[in-house]
Design a protein around this motif. Sequence first.
Motif, PDB file in Angstrom:
ATOM      1  N   ASP A 173       0.844  -1.292   0.011  1.00  0.00           N
ATOM      2  CA  ASP A 173       0.038   0.054   0.198  1.00  0.00           C
ATOM      3  C   ASP A 173       0.891   1.142  -0.025  1.00  0.00           C
ATOM      4  N   ILE A 174       0.533   2.274  -0.877  1.00  0.00           N
ATOM      5  CA  ILE A 174       1.082   3.525  -0.923  1.00  0.00           C
ATOM      6  C   ILE A 174       1.665   4.223   0.370  1.00  0.00           C
ATOM      7  N   ASP A 175       0.603   3.960   1.264  1.00  0.00           N
ATOM      8  CA  ASP A 175       0.651   4.725   2.647  1.00  0.00           C
ATOM      9  C   ASP A 175       1.382   3.585   3.825  1.00  0.00           C
ATOM     10  N   MET A 176       1.812   2.541   3.351  1.00  0.00           N
ATOM     11  CA  MET A 176       2.225   1.699   4.398  1.00  0.00           C
ATOM     12  C   MET A 176       3.393   1.006   3.734  1.00  0.00           C
ATOM     13  N   LEU A 177       4.589   1.792   3.215  1.00  0.00           N
ATOM     14  CA  LEU A 177       5.669   1.092   2.569  1.00  0.00           C
ATOM     15  C   LEU A 177       6.720   0.685   3.762  1.00  0.00           C
ATOM     16  N   PRO A 178       7.073  -0.432   3.173  1.00  0.00           N
ATOM     17  CA  PRO A 178       8.216  -1.004   4.241  1.00  0.00           C
ATOM     18  C   PRO A 178       9.594  -0.110   4.133  1.00  0.00           C
ATOM     19  N   GLU A 179      10.500  -0.689   5.051  1.00  0.00           N
ATOM     20  CA  GLU A 179      12.096   0.275   5.080  1.00  0.00           C
ATOM     21  C   GLU A 179      12.424   0.327   3.638  1.00  0.00           C
ATOM     22  N   LEU A 180      12.554   1.443   2.862  1.00  0.00           N
ATOM     23  CA  LEU A 180      13.265   1.401   1.853  1.00  0.00           C
ATOM     24  C   LEU A 180      14.773   1.586   1.499  1.00  0.00           C
ATOM     25  N   SER A 181      15.447   0.950   0.629  1.00  0.00           N
ATOM     26  CA  SER A 181      16.916   1.183   0.347  1.00  0.00           C
ATOM     27  C   SER A 181      17.053   2.397  -0.132  1.00  0.00           C
ATOM     28  N   GLN A 182      17.443   3.457   0.541  1.00  0.00           N
ATOM     29  CA  GLN A 182      17.381   4.868   0.148  1.00  0.00           C
ATOM     30  C   GLN A 182      18.281   5.191  -0.598  1.00  0.00           C
ATOM     31  N   ASP A 183      19.347   4.107  -0.916  1.00  0.00           N
ATOM     32  CA  ASP A 183      20.334   4.472  -1.930  1.00  0.00           C
ATOM     33  C   ASP A 183      19.687   4.396  -3.339  1.00  0.00           C
ATOM     34  N   ARG A 184      18.630   3.598  -3.261  1.00  0.00           N
ATOM     35  CA  ARG A 184      17.851   3.283  -4.812  1.00  0.00           C
ATOM     36  C   ARG A 184      16.868   3.971  -4.798  1.00  0.00           C
ATOM     37  N   ILE A 185      16.197   4.397  -3.838  1.00  0.00           N
ATOM     38  CA  ILE A 185      14.579   4.778  -4.218  1.00  0.00           C
ATOM     39  C   ILE A 185      14.252   5.546  -2.771  1.00  0.00           C
ATOM     40  N   LEU A 186      13.603   6.767  -2.951  1.00  0.00           N
ATOM     41  CA  LEU A 186      13.192   7.514  -1.581  1.00  0.00           C
ATOM     42  C   LEU A 186      11.642   7.413  -1.516  1.00  0.00           C
ATOM     43  N   GLU A 187      10.961   7.529  -0.186  1.00  0.00           N
ATOM     44  CA  GLU A 187       9.647   7.679  -0.288  1.00  0.00           C
ATOM     45  C   GLU A 187       8.993   8.606  -1.136  1.00  0.00           C
ATOM     46  N   SER A 188       9.807   9.877  -0.819  1.00  0.00           N
ATOM     47  CA  SER A 188       9.266  10.943  -1.616  1.00  0.00           C
ATOM     48  C   SER A 188       9.006  10.701  -3.315  1.00  0.00           C
ATOM     49  N   GLN A 189       9.898   9.966  -3.699  1.00  0.00           N
ATOM     50  CA  GLN A 189      10.185   9.691  -5.125  1.00  0.00           C
ATOM     51  C   GLN A 189       8.940   8.847  -5.546  1.00  0.00           C
ATOM     52  N   ILE A 190       8.760   7.633  -4.741  1.00  0.00           N
ATOM     53  CA  ILE A 190       7.770   6.791  -5.188  1.00  0.00           C
ATOM     54  C   ILE A 190       6.116   7.286  -4.956  1.00  0.00           C
ATOM     55  N   LYS A 191       5.971   8.267  -3.983  1.00  0.00           N
ATOM     56  CA  LYS A 191       4.662   8.996  -3.848  1.00  0.00           C
ATOM     57  C   LYS A 191       4.454   9.749  -4.931  1.00  0.00           C
ATOM     58  N   LEU A 192       5.449  10.563  -5.374  1.00  0.00           N
ATOM     59  CA  LEU A 192       5.608  11.470  -6.666  1.00  0.00           C
ATOM     60  C   LEU A 192       5.105  10.576  -7.883  1.00  0.00           C
ATOM     61  N   LEU A 193       5.754   9.523  -8.105  1.00  0.00           N
ATOM     62  CA  LEU A 193       5.599   8.679  -9.404  1.00  0.00           C
ATOM     63  C   LEU A 193       4.190   8.007  -9.125  1.00  0.00           C
ATOM     64  N   HIS A 194       3.768   7.609  -8.115  1.00  0.00           N
ATOM     65  CA  HIS A 194       2.497   7.043  -7.845  1.00  0.00           C
ATOM     66  C   HIS A 194       1.429   8.172  -8.257  1.00  0.00           C
ATOM     67  N   ARG A 195       1.587   9.143  -7.659  1.00  0.00           N
ATOM     68  CA  ARG A 195       0.489  10.250  -7.938  1.00  0.00           C
ATOM     69  C   ARG A 195       0.390  10.377  -9.316  1.00  0.00           C
ATOM     70  N   LYS A 196       1.572  10.727 -10.017  1.00  0.00           N
ATOM     71  CA  LYS A 196       1.258  10.980 -11.567  1.00  0.00           C
ATOM     72  C   LYS A 196       0.697   9.723 -12.421  1.00  0.00           C
ATOM     73  N   ALA A 197       1.093   8.442 -11.781  1.00  0.00           N
ATOM     74  CA  ALA A 197       0.544   7.332 -12.791  1.00  0.00           C
ATOM     75  C   ALA A 197      -1.093   7.444 -12.322  1.00  0.00           C
ATOM     76  N   LYS A 198      -1.372   7.227 -10.947  1.00  0.00           N
ATOM     77  CA  LYS A 198      -2.793   7.312 -10.743  1.00  0.00           C
ATOM     78  C   LYS A 198      -3.828   8.616 -11.517  1.00  0.00           C
ATOM     79  N   ASP A 199      -3.129   9.519 -11.649  1.00  0.00           N
ATOM     80  CA  ASP A 199      -3.522  10.724 -12.481  1.00  0.00           C
ATOM     81  C   ASP A 199      -3.654  10.855 -13.701  1.00  0.00           C
TER      82      ASP A 199
END
Length: 207
Positions: A173-199
């Motif tokens: 779930d986009i609002d319950m993400l597990p601990e991320l490998s921040q060298d590879r991706i950030l929560e802020s980036q995933i949420k930006l990408l998800h918002r763009k795709a959803k819209d």
Amino acid sequence: MKHVLLEDIKRLKAMADTGLLYADNQFDKERYNELIAMSHRLLATVSGNDEETIKALFLPVTEYPTVKTDVRALVLSEDKKKVLLARESVDGKWTLPGGWADIGETPKEATEKEVREETGLIVEAKKLLAVFDKRKHPHPPQPYYIYKLVFYCEVVSGELQSGFDMLDAGFFDIDMLPELSQDRILESQIKLLHRKAKDNDFEAYFD
């Protein structure tokens, strides 16, 4: 401040590598080699690694230094509320499926291959969602200069399973993400990408 210093050192090394590549006399070659050695020592100090480890990261430069390219895939569940993640064996944390783009593959081909190898799902890359310059985002410091290309992908077939070099794979779930490998991706980036795709906003974001 440490991050700014690291970026300056990487830039210094790139300039020294380029200078050495085009130097046409021994005097200049010696000076550029000295600058490269100095950049290795500075990188070791800033990163906390030993100098030999830093040297091993860099092959001798034989052509003009360029940016490294990382490709990632945003794959959503049917209701678009969940995002596909893979769990890295290196640090045990989660990331969007992806990795380095290989020579001889288009970015689209590389992205689809990475998803298949890491999650078992066969996808088709539909749209380029973003081109991130890692320097512009709060990733942990690292020696390379990297562009990150993220594609919106749709599942064609396959069965969800972890790849040979991954610990696990699953939808979150986009609002319950597990601990991320921040060298590879950030929560802020995933949420930006998800918002763009959803819209259905498929105009690529870029830094």
